[in-house]
Design a protein around this motif. Structure first.
Motif, PDB file in Angstrom:
ATOM      1  N   GLU A  95      17.161  -0.599  34.827  1.00 56.11           N
ATOM      2  CA  GLU A  95      18.687  -0.861  34.705  1.00 56.11           C
ATOM      3  C   GLU A  95      19.277  -1.601  33.869  1.00 56.11           C
ATOM      4  OE1 GLU A  95      20.043   1.711  36.490  1.00 56.11           O
ATOM      5  OE2 GLU A  95      18.421   2.351  37.329  1.00 56.11           O
ATOM      6  N   LEU A  96      18.684  -2.820  33.426  1.00 52.97           N
ATOM      7  CA  LEU A  96      19.479  -3.830  32.898  1.00 52.97           C
ATOM      8  C   LEU A  96      18.773  -4.008  31.279  1.00 52.97           C
ATOM      9  CD1 LEU A  96      20.086  -6.268  35.837  1.00 52.97           C
ATOM     10  CD2 LEU A  96      21.375  -4.518  35.012  1.00 52.97           C
ATOM     11  N   LYS A 194      22.144   8.569  39.996  1.00 53.45           N
ATOM     12  CA  LYS A 194      22.817   7.354  39.425  1.00 53.45           C
ATOM     13  C   LYS A 194      24.045   7.387  38.745  1.00 53.45           C
ATOM     14  CE  LYS A 194      18.817   6.094  37.276  1.00 53.45           C
ATOM     15  NZ  LYS A 194      17.697   5.175  36.935  1.00 53.45           N
ATOM     16  N   TYR A 198      27.696   5.872  39.660  1.00 52.16           N
ATOM     17  CA  TYR A 198      28.531   4.906  38.879  1.00 52.16           C
ATOM     18  C   TYR A 198      29.977   5.705  38.845  1.00 52.16           C
ATOM     19  CZ  TYR A 198      24.416   2.283  37.506  1.00 52.16           C
ATOM     20  OH  TYR A 198      23.377   1.388  37.516  1.00 52.16           O
ATOM     21  N   THR A 204      25.900  -1.941  39.981  1.00 53.91           N
ATOM     22  CA  THR A 204      24.434  -1.477  39.936  1.00 53.91           C
ATOM     23  C   THR A 204      23.890  -1.995  41.115  1.00 53.91           C
ATOM     24  OG1 THR A 204      24.675  -2.052  37.582  1.00 53.91           O
ATOM     25  CG2 THR A 204      22.599  -2.320  38.633  1.00 53.91           C
ATOM     26  N   THR A 207      24.285   0.995  43.434  1.00 55.43           N
ATOM     27  CA  THR A 207      23.396   1.896  43.151  1.00 55.43           C
ATOM     28  C   THR A 207      22.001   1.695  43.465  1.00 55.43           C
ATOM     29  OG1 THR A 207      25.043   2.331  41.456  1.00 55.43           O
ATOM     30  CG2 THR A 207      22.864   3.591  41.367  1.00 55.43           C
TER      31      THR A 207
END
Length: 311
Positions: A95-96, A194, A198, A204, A207
């Motif tokens: 995710e990041l 996802k 969002y 985040t 989610t």
């Protein structure tokens, strides 16, 4: 009319059925052989074998309490450290993290899983344990040893080797397995889910917690159970750093023993009642692993029954 396709389907079905039955037969054979070979200690000690901590080959007196506690404590420490770290790694990579760093990090994690356990054990004994004895253990004993209730678990002398050191080395060993599986199952979440999360303004973390984790619950639990199985049965790394003492520990810094390390240290020269006692330790480890897997399946079943219910 029987055709070649029908015969092939029937043959494949029977072969698959045999493979499934063979697994259960193999497990049953292992259980029966372990029980048969440990019959001497089972007949002599009975249930007291599980509650006694005395292990004296000279006097032919054996008890399994210390190795059982050592196995459970080190595995618990390993999971307490490895699961949050693995979860953070998986979330970051899915995710990041920038796209360009995801592949190298994933490969590095998989390479950690390929390192032989004896290397971890040697590193833990010759590098990590002296540093831990000099810097970490005295600091933890001074800071936490005086606290009520939990202080007794952080008391004692800084040996460097012991339960906590073994648990920490185990956590480093199981992190690659748990993190890799978590990452793979997180990647399997449909992007639409996802994006929808969002789109309604979820962060985040929201989610991940409310969308990704419920969708991948079975995979995440499977990864954790794989890591726990590795921790329960690990031998060489634990043997190097746990201290190999059959005395009951009074804190997590005390030297102790695990079932696997007891087997590694004693089985080569064991005979008679001692050999039977060591085989019964193997039987106990087999039953512990089976019980843990059964409990995880039961937990997943109960969680699945709650899906779709109104909150």
């Amino acid at each position: 009319m029987i055709t070649k396709s029908t015969l092939a389907d029937t043959g494949f079905e029977n072969l698959s059925r045999f493979a499934a039955i063979f697994v259960f037969l193999l497990l049953a054979a292992i259980l029966v052989s372990l029980g048969f070979e440990s019959r001497d200690t089972i007949n002599q000690y009975g249930f007291s074998f599980l509650t006694s901590s005395e292990w004296d080959p000279v006097q032919d007196i054996y008890g399994a309490l210390s190795p059982i506690l050592g196995t459970l404590i080190t595995s618990a420490i390993a999971l307490l450290i490895a699961v949050p770290v693995s979860f953070g790694i998986a979330v970051y990579l899915t995710e990041l993290a920038p796209v360009w760093i995801r592949k190298p990090c994933s490969i590095a994690i998989e390479l950690l899983a390929a390192v032989p356990s004896i290397i971890y054990g040697m590193w833990g004994l010759f590098v990590f344990a002296p540093l831990f004895q000099t810097y970490v253990e005295p600091w933890l004993i001074e800071g936490l040893g005086s606290l009520p209730v939990i202080g007794k678990f952080f008391s004692g002398a800084p040996f460097g080797i012991g339960l906590f050191t073994a648990g920490l080395v185990l956590s480093i060993m199981v992190i690659p397995y748990i993190a890799s599986i978590m990452k793979e199952v997180f990647d399997m979440v449909p992007p639409l889910l996802k994006e929808s999360s969002y789109g309604i303004g979820c962060t985040t973390w929201e989610t991940i917690w409310h969308v990704v984790l419920p969708y991948t619950r079975a995979g995440v639990m499977g990864g954790i159970m794989l890591g726990l199985g590795r921790a329960l049965g690990e031998t060489m790394a634990v043997t190097f750093v746990i201290g190999n003492s059959f005395a009951l520990p009074t804190s997590i810094f005390d030297p102790s023993n695990s079932i696997a390390s007891a087997l590694a240290n004693g089985f080569n020269e064991a005979a008679g009642l001692q050999k039977s006692a060591l085989i019964e330790l193997g039987l106990i480890l087999f039953l512990i692993t089976t019980a843990v897997l059964a409990a995880s399946r039961l937990l997943l079943f109960r969680l699945s029954r709650k899906e779709g219910r109104a909150s």
